[in-house]
Every structure is written in C-alpha cells, then in structure tokens.
Design an enzyme around this catalytic site. Structure first.
Site, PDB file in Angstrom:
ATOM      1  N   ASP A  29      57.569  17.616 -31.728  1.00 58.16           N
ATOM      2  CA  ASP A  29      58.494  17.190 -32.780  1.00 58.16           C
ATOM      3  C   ASP A  29      59.844  16.769 -32.215  1.00 58.16           C
ATOM      4  O   ASP A  29      60.870  16.827 -32.889  1.00 58.16           O
ATOM      5  CB  ASP A  29      58.680  18.306 -33.821  1.00 58.16           C
ATOM      6  CG  ASP A  29      59.181  19.606 -33.197  1.00 58.16           C
ATOM      7  OD1 ASP A  29      59.263  19.682 -31.953  1.00 58.16           O
ATOM      8  OD2 ASP A  29      59.495  20.541 -33.965  1.00 58.16           O
TER       9      ASP A  29
ATOM     10  N   ARG B 187      70.091  -3.706  -1.367  1.00 65.34           N
ATOM     11  CA  ARG B 187      70.201  -4.682  -2.448  1.00 65.34           C
ATOM     12  C   ARG B 187      71.646  -4.682  -2.925  1.00 65.34           C
ATOM     13  O   ARG B 187      72.275  -3.611  -3.046  1.00 65.34           O
ATOM     14  CB  ARG B 187      69.252  -4.354  -3.608  1.00 65.34           C
ATOM     15  CG  ARG B 187      69.299  -5.392  -4.722  1.00 65.34           C
ATOM     16  CD  ARG B 187      68.114  -5.295  -5.692  1.00 65.34           C
ATOM     17  NE  ARG B 187      68.054  -4.061  -6.475  1.00 65.34           N
ATOM     18  CZ  ARG B 187      67.171  -3.080  -6.273  1.00 65.34           C
ATOM     19  NH1 ARG B 187      66.275  -3.175  -5.290  1.00 65.34           N
ATOM     20  NH2 ARG B 187      67.166  -2.002  -7.034  1.00 65.34           N
TER      21      ARG B 187
ATOM     22  N   HIS C  13      66.782  -7.152 -18.766  1.00 59.42           N
ATOM     23  CA  HIS C  13      66.073  -8.390 -18.425  1.00 59.42           C
ATOM     24  C   HIS C  13      66.055  -9.193 -19.720  1.00 59.42           C
ATOM     25  O   HIS C  13      65.118  -9.112 -20.511  1.00 59.42           O
ATOM     26  CB  HIS C  13      64.661  -8.106 -17.917  1.00 59.42           C
ATOM     27  CG  HIS C  13      64.644  -7.413 -16.591  1.00 59.42           C
ATOM     28  ND1 HIS C  13      63.556  -6.706 -16.127  1.00 59.42           N
ATOM     29  CD2 HIS C  13      65.586  -7.301 -15.624  1.00 59.42           C
ATOM     30  CE1 HIS C  13      63.829  -6.208 -14.938  1.00 59.42           C
ATOM     31  NE2 HIS C  13      65.056  -6.549 -14.612  1.00 59.42           N
TER      32      HIS C  13
ATOM     33  N   ASP D 118      70.980   1.434  -8.279  1.00 59.36           N
ATOM     34  CA  ASP D 118      70.886   0.352  -9.268  1.00 59.36           C
ATOM     35  C   ASP D 118      71.100   1.011 -10.627  1.00 59.36           C
ATOM     36  O   ASP D 118      70.225   1.724 -11.122  1.00 59.36           O
ATOM     37  CB  ASP D 118      69.507  -0.303  -9.173  1.00 59.36           C
ATOM     38  CG  ASP D 118      69.377  -1.560 -10.018  1.00 59.36           C
ATOM     39  OD1 ASP D 118      70.134  -1.696 -11.006  1.00 59.36           O
ATOM     40  OD2 ASP D 118      68.501  -2.394  -9.719  1.00 59.36           O
TER      41      ASP D 118
ATOM     42  N   HIS E 275      61.575  -0.139  -7.904  1.00 61.38           N
ATOM     43  CA  HIS E 275      61.874   0.516  -9.176  1.00 61.38           C
ATOM     44  C   HIS E 275      61.709   2.030  -9.058  1.00 61.38           C
ATOM     45  O   HIS E 275      61.133   2.679  -9.916  1.00 61.38           O
ATOM     46  CB  HIS E 275      60.978  -0.040 -10.283  1.00 61.38           C
ATOM     47  CG  HIS E 275      61.342  -1.434 -10.683  1.00 61.38           C
ATOM     48  ND1 HIS E 275      60.498  -2.251 -11.415  1.00 61.38           N
ATOM     49  CD2 HIS E 275      62.451  -2.169 -10.453  1.00 61.38           C
ATOM     50  CE1 HIS E 275      61.083  -3.426 -11.605  1.00 61.38           C
ATOM     51  NE2 HIS E 275      62.262  -3.399 -11.035  1.00 61.38           N
TER      52      HIS E 275
ATOM     53  N   HIS F 129      61.154  -9.929  -4.392  1.00 66.89           N
ATOM     54  CA  HIS F 129      61.516 -10.205  -5.787  1.00 66.89           C
ATOM     55  C   HIS F 129      62.408 -11.438  -5.857  1.00 66.89           C
ATOM     56  O   HIS F 129      62.824 -11.996  -4.844  1.00 66.89           O
ATOM     57  CB  HIS F 129      62.209  -8.992  -6.425  1.00 66.89           C
ATOM     58  CG  HIS F 129      63.484  -8.567  -5.755  1.00 66.89           C
ATOM     59  ND1 HIS F 129      64.698  -9.184  -5.977  1.00 66.89           N
ATOM     60  CD2 HIS F 129      63.739  -7.560  -4.880  1.00 66.89           C
ATOM     61  CE1 HIS F 129      65.634  -8.583  -5.274  1.00 66.89           C
ATOM     62  NE2 HIS F 129      65.088  -7.603  -4.596  1.00 66.89           N
TER      63      HIS F 129
ATOM     64  N   HIS G  86      68.067 -12.565 -12.983  1.00 72.06           N
ATOM     65  CA  HIS G  86      67.465 -12.661 -14.315  1.00 72.06           C
ATOM     66  C   HIS G  86      68.590 -12.775 -15.328  1.00 72.06           C
ATOM     67  O   HIS G  86      69.753 -12.459 -15.045  1.00 72.06           O
ATOM     68  CB  HIS G  86      66.586 -11.434 -14.613  1.00 72.06           C
ATOM     69  CG  HIS G  86      67.283 -10.111 -14.403  1.00 72.06           C
ATOM     70  ND1 HIS G  86      68.182  -9.589 -15.308  1.00 72.06           N
ATOM     71  CD2 HIS G  86      67.221  -9.221 -13.383  1.00 72.06           C
ATOM     72  CE1 HIS G  86      68.628  -8.427 -14.865  1.00 72.06           C
ATOM     73  NE2 HIS G  86      68.072  -8.181 -13.696  1.00 72.06           N
TER      74      HIS G  86
ATOM     75  N   ASP H 290      74.321  -4.435 -15.171  1.00 75.81           N
ATOM     76  CA  ASP H 290      73.237  -4.222 -14.206  1.00 75.81           C
ATOM     77  C   ASP H 290      73.808  -4.451 -12.814  1.00 75.81           C
ATOM     78  O   ASP H 290      73.970  -5.595 -12.384  1.00 75.81           O
ATOM     79  CB  ASP H 290      72.084  -5.195 -14.513  1.00 75.81           C
ATOM     80  CG  ASP H 290      70.858  -4.948 -13.649  1.00 75.81           C
ATOM     81  OD1 ASP H 290      70.855  -3.971 -12.885  1.00 75.81           O
ATOM     82  OD2 ASP H 290      69.901  -5.736 -13.749  1.00 75.81           O
TER      83      ASP H 290
ATOM     84  N   TYR I 109      64.080  -5.073   2.295  1.00 74.40           N
ATOM     85  CA  TYR I 109      63.449  -3.762   2.249  1.00 74.40           C
ATOM     86  C   TYR I 109      62.530  -3.664   3.458  1.00 74.40           C
ATOM     87  O   TYR I 109      61.469  -4.294   3.501  1.00 74.40           O
ATOM     88  CB  TYR I 109      62.674  -3.599   0.945  1.00 74.40           C
ATOM     89  CG  TYR I 109      63.518  -4.035  -0.249  1.00 74.40           C
ATOM     90  CD1 TYR I 109      64.400  -3.158  -0.877  1.00 74.40           C
ATOM     91  CD2 TYR I 109      63.466  -5.360  -0.698  1.00 74.40           C
ATOM     92  CE1 TYR I 109      65.193  -3.577  -1.941  1.00 74.40           C
ATOM     93  CE2 TYR I 109      64.255  -5.785  -1.755  1.00 74.40           C
ATOM     94  CZ  TYR I 109      65.114  -4.895  -2.362  1.00 74.40           C
ATOM     95  OH  TYR I 109      65.907  -5.323  -3.406  1.00 74.40           O
TER      96      TYR I 109
ATOM     97  N   GLU J  51      73.799  -6.353  -6.099  1.00 71.20           N
ATOM     98  CA  GLU J  51      73.583  -7.040  -7.378  1.00 71.20           C
ATOM     99  C   GLU J  51      74.861  -7.071  -8.196  1.00 71.20           C
ATOM    100  O   GLU J  51      75.531  -6.049  -8.368  1.00 71.20           O
ATOM    101  CB  GLU J  51      72.500  -6.327  -8.175  1.00 71.20           C
ATOM    102  CG  GLU J  51      72.248  -6.915  -9.567  1.00 71.20           C
ATOM    103  CD  GLU J  51      71.181  -6.145 -10.317  1.00 71.20           C
ATOM    104  OE1 GLU J  51      70.613  -6.714 -11.281  1.00 71.20           O
ATOM    105  OE2 GLU J  51      70.901  -4.989  -9.949  1.00 71.20           O
TER     106      GLU J  51
ATOM    107  N   GLU K  93      71.041 -10.899  -7.163  1.00 71.34           N
ATOM    108  CA  GLU K  93      70.672  -9.633  -6.525  1.00 71.34           C
ATOM    109  C   GLU K  93      69.692  -9.791  -5.373  1.00 71.34           C
ATOM    110  O   GLU K  93      68.561  -9.296  -5.434  1.00 71.34           O
ATOM    111  CB  GLU K  93      70.083  -8.679  -7.559  1.00 71.34           C
ATOM    112  CG  GLU K  93      68.981  -9.291  -8.430  1.00 71.34           C
ATOM    113  CD  GLU K  93      68.394  -8.301  -9.415  1.00 71.34           C
ATOM    114  OE1 GLU K  93      67.966  -7.211  -8.978  1.00 71.34           O
ATOM    115  OE2 GLU K  93      68.367  -8.617 -10.617  1.00 71.34           O
TER     116      GLU K  93
END
Length: 433
Positions: free
Chosen positions: A35, A401, A357, A256, A239, A346, A350, A267, A384, A403, A380
């Site tokens: 609940d 990275r 996104h 990130d 991610h 990648h 975006h 972002d 890696y 961004e 970004e």
C-alpha cells in the site's frame, strides 16, 4: 509560471484541431509495494497544457464548444481524504486556479465524455501510452457509434497528438528557460558540493546524499532521473545506479545528476578524481573528452544540423584515441568502421526539457533537422576504457563523461550549466582539502 502561458499553449494546439477533440490523461498512480505508492509526477504533456499537479485527471479540449473549450475531469474536494492524503484543488480550483472553462468529477467521465465526442470528426490522442485508458476511449467511441441510427456521428479518424504537441514542446519559451536555468544552477551547485565533499573511503551513496541535499535545498522536489554516482570501473557503466561501492584513492568518480524544477530537468555530468588529483593517464583522457565537448558545443548554433556536434566529437575522440595508442590506423577508417565505439558507444546529446530525454524529432523527412533558437540539448561526449589485454594498464577502468545543457540562441548558444566546474585546474583547486 503564469497561467496565461498554458492558455496560449492550449489555443495553439486547438488551432490545429479543426473539427476535432483532444483527450489527454495524466499519469496513473503507481504502486511501489503493497500500500505504498511512488511519488506522483504528472504526465509531461498533460502538465505542459494544464499545470495541474494532481493524479486522476483528464484534459479534454473541444474547440468551439459553447460552454467552454477547456474541460478538466479531476477529483472533487473531500475533507476526509484530504486529511489523510493532502489538499485537492477540486472542481472550483480547477476553474479558478488552473483556468478550466468547465470541470467535472473524474468519477463522472464515463457518462460525460462520450457526449463530447458526438459529431466530432477526429480524436487527437496519444495511443499506446496508457493501455488501460486506450481501452476506455475505445468503449466511449463505440458508445457513440451505437447512436448512428439517431443521426449521431462518431469520430472517424484518430490523429497522433504527439506529432503536434511534441513539436511545440521542442521550442522553449521565456518562462520555460527561466525554470531550466534554475534547475541547471541548482544542479551545478550540487556537483560542486560533491567535489568538495568527496574523499577516499566514502561510499557512492554518501555522495548521492550530498547531491540530493543540494537539490532539496534549492527547491527541487526530486531529481530529474536517478543519479549516477560511479567510482572507478563503475564509471564505465553508462547507466550505473546501484551507487553502493566504496570510493578508492586513485580512481575517478563519474556523476550524472540533475535536478527538476516545476517539471523541467537539468542533466549534468562531471568526472573528477576521488583523491583530488588526476593521474597522467586520467588527465590525458579527461583533456581529450573536454576537447571533444568544446568542439561539439561550438557546433551548436542556428543552421547547424542536429548531428554536427556528434560528428565533431567523434572525430576529435577518434584522433585522440589514436594519439594515445588506444587505436591504430586511419582515423577516417576507424570512424567509418565504428571502431571508436569500443570506447565511445553513445551519442553526443539529446533534447532536454520536461523529460530528461525530451520529445521532438531529430530528423525531418529522413534528414537531420537544423538547430533553431529555443531548442535545448545536452552535449555529452565520453570515453569508457574497461580493463583489457590490449589496453595499457594505466588506462584501465577510466570512465570520463562531461555533459552540459546547451540552449540554441540567435547568435549561437548558451551553456546553461556553466557553473559546474570542468576545467582540470578548477576541479583540483576546488577539491583541495
């Protein structure tokens, strides 16, 4: 945000709806366990047109309707439920606060909505987003069809509401940009706090807590997406969200994370050394990514194609990978064959807005669209480098990275997230203990 902004949006949408009716439900409430429910967040399209924050609501737009074109179905006031669950706008609030021409109890939608469909030629609706609501809509359509012998016509055409609405959302207005700049500023301060707090031996989730503290302190109810706080090899997982590992001296930390303000997202990604100083290899990889990002941002200006920043970043990164000895051979050949994707898998950005996104077409007629003022996108690039037999040991488990959130302006672009440090000297200076 001024409610006149939402009124203008609805008018713009209805100008494309001759003979039609638009129906748009907000997001359903989701059960977390037993609940306990997930914190409610309105459907972005619904919120874009209404600013109505409550669950169990449906927007209906009926151009030319005598008793008002903007109808909102929502929950009624209920003192007992409000004591347990919080305040409700009710039908009066829907009209007086949120500008609805007419408001009805959500419980009455099955009786009222079919009548709003009668003798309309089209239904503007986003099919497939909420399957349960799709089924209800088809029941209403069939109910109207059953009245054909009485001279009542049912809509004969469905039009994807996304096609019109998402093109509208792609171009940000003054009020939207004010919110996005605020979200970026709060997020940048959170990244600064993370840099200043970080030290070897801390856990990734401790850094995440610092980010969330700064978001809340700045007025953000929740992050725009689950924060990524990846130390060492975890920074090579695009991610990664477990955020439960120990931070070790000699590793990099990739964060990130972005705040959300009144439905609008930031972002931002920053990468920095856990112990405050970059090693030689870390510095080389970081400087290469920063060079690629700088070159890509220079491509963000009116008249450039959406793909120009990505192609620019790929070329800089591929040349740099060759210079570092991580790729051998022709740069053009590596780009053509996609060899760089071993380290950069990648794309470079975006759209950004109400969704991290965000909506909006990237191609028009199978051609990359041109950038125009009012668009907001991320830039970004990253590298890696997981451990591998053919990779020098000094480069193992380096994930970088960088961004930023970038607004296309008439003259060029504006980096909304510029307050988040990214120059090596600035980062190392900020992290001095």
């Amino acid at each position: 945000m001024d409610m006149k902004v939402f009124e203008k949006r609805r008018e713009t949408l209805m100008s494309h709806m001759v003979g039609g009716v638009a129906i748009l439900p907000t997001a359903p409430v989701r059960v977390r366990n037993r609940d306990v429910y997930y914190p409610f967040r309105a459907d972005s399209d619904f919120y874009y047109l209404t600013h109505f924050p409550e669950p169990e609501a449906v927007l209906v737009l009926v151009p030319g309707r005598e008793h008002g074109e903007y109808i909102l179905f929502c929950r009624e006031r209920n003192p007992e439920k409000e004591t347990w669950e919080g305040r409700r706008a009710g039908l009066e609030g829907a009209r007086e606060i949120y500008g609805a021409d007419d408001a009805f109890p959500i419980e009455d939608i099955d009786e009222i909505l079919p009548g709003l469909l009668e003798n309309r030629t089209k239904v503007f609706y986003s099919m497939g987003r909420y399957p349960d609501f799709d089924a209800r809509l088809m029941n209403w359509i069939n109910e109207v069809r059953a009245k054909a012998r009485n001279g009542v016509h049912a809509p004969g055409e469905f039009v994807d509401l996304d096609h019109i609405l998402h093109e509208m959302r792609l171009f940000k207005g003054t009020e939207e940009l004010r919110l996005m700049k605020r979200a970026a500023k709060i997020s940048a301060q959170a990244h600064r706090r993370a840099m200043q707090t970080c030290r070897p031996g801390m856990m990734e989730y401790e850094i995440e807590a610092e980010l969330l503290h700064e978001f809340k302190k700045g007025g953000s109810p929740f992050p725009a997406y689950p924060p990524i706080v990846g130390g060492g090899v975890n920074g090579c997982i695009l991610h990664y969200t477990e955020n439960n590992a120990e931070l070790k001296s000699g590793d990099l930390l990739l964060i990130d994370a972005g705040a959300e303000i009144d439905g609008y997202a930031a972002d931002i990604t920053r990468t920095f050394p856990v112990a405050g100083r970059f090693s030689g290899e870390q510095r080389a990889v970081y400087e290469l990514v920063l060079e690629a990002q700088t070159a890509a941002i220079e491509q963000v200006r009116p008249g450039k194609h959406w793909n120009d920043p990505h192609e620019t970043a790929v070329r800089v990164l591929t040349q740099g990978l060759k210079d570092l000895g991580l790729l051998n051979g022709s740069v053009d050949g590596h780009i053509e064959n996609g060899d760089y994707k071993r380290f950069y898998m990648h794309r470079t950005g975006h759209w950004l807005g109400m969704d991290v996104h965000d909506v909006g077409d990237y191609k028009l007629d199978d051609t990359w669209r041109l950038l125009e003022p009012g668009m907001v996108l991320t830039v970004e690039p990253g590298l890696y480098i997981a451990a591998g037999k053919d990779t020098p040991a000094g480069f193992h488990n380096i994930g970088v990275r960088i961004e930023d959130d970038v607004l296309v302006t008439r003259e060029g672009c504006e980096v909304l997230s510029r307050d988040a440090p990214k120059a090596i000297d600035e980062i190392e200076s900020l992290m001095k203990k």
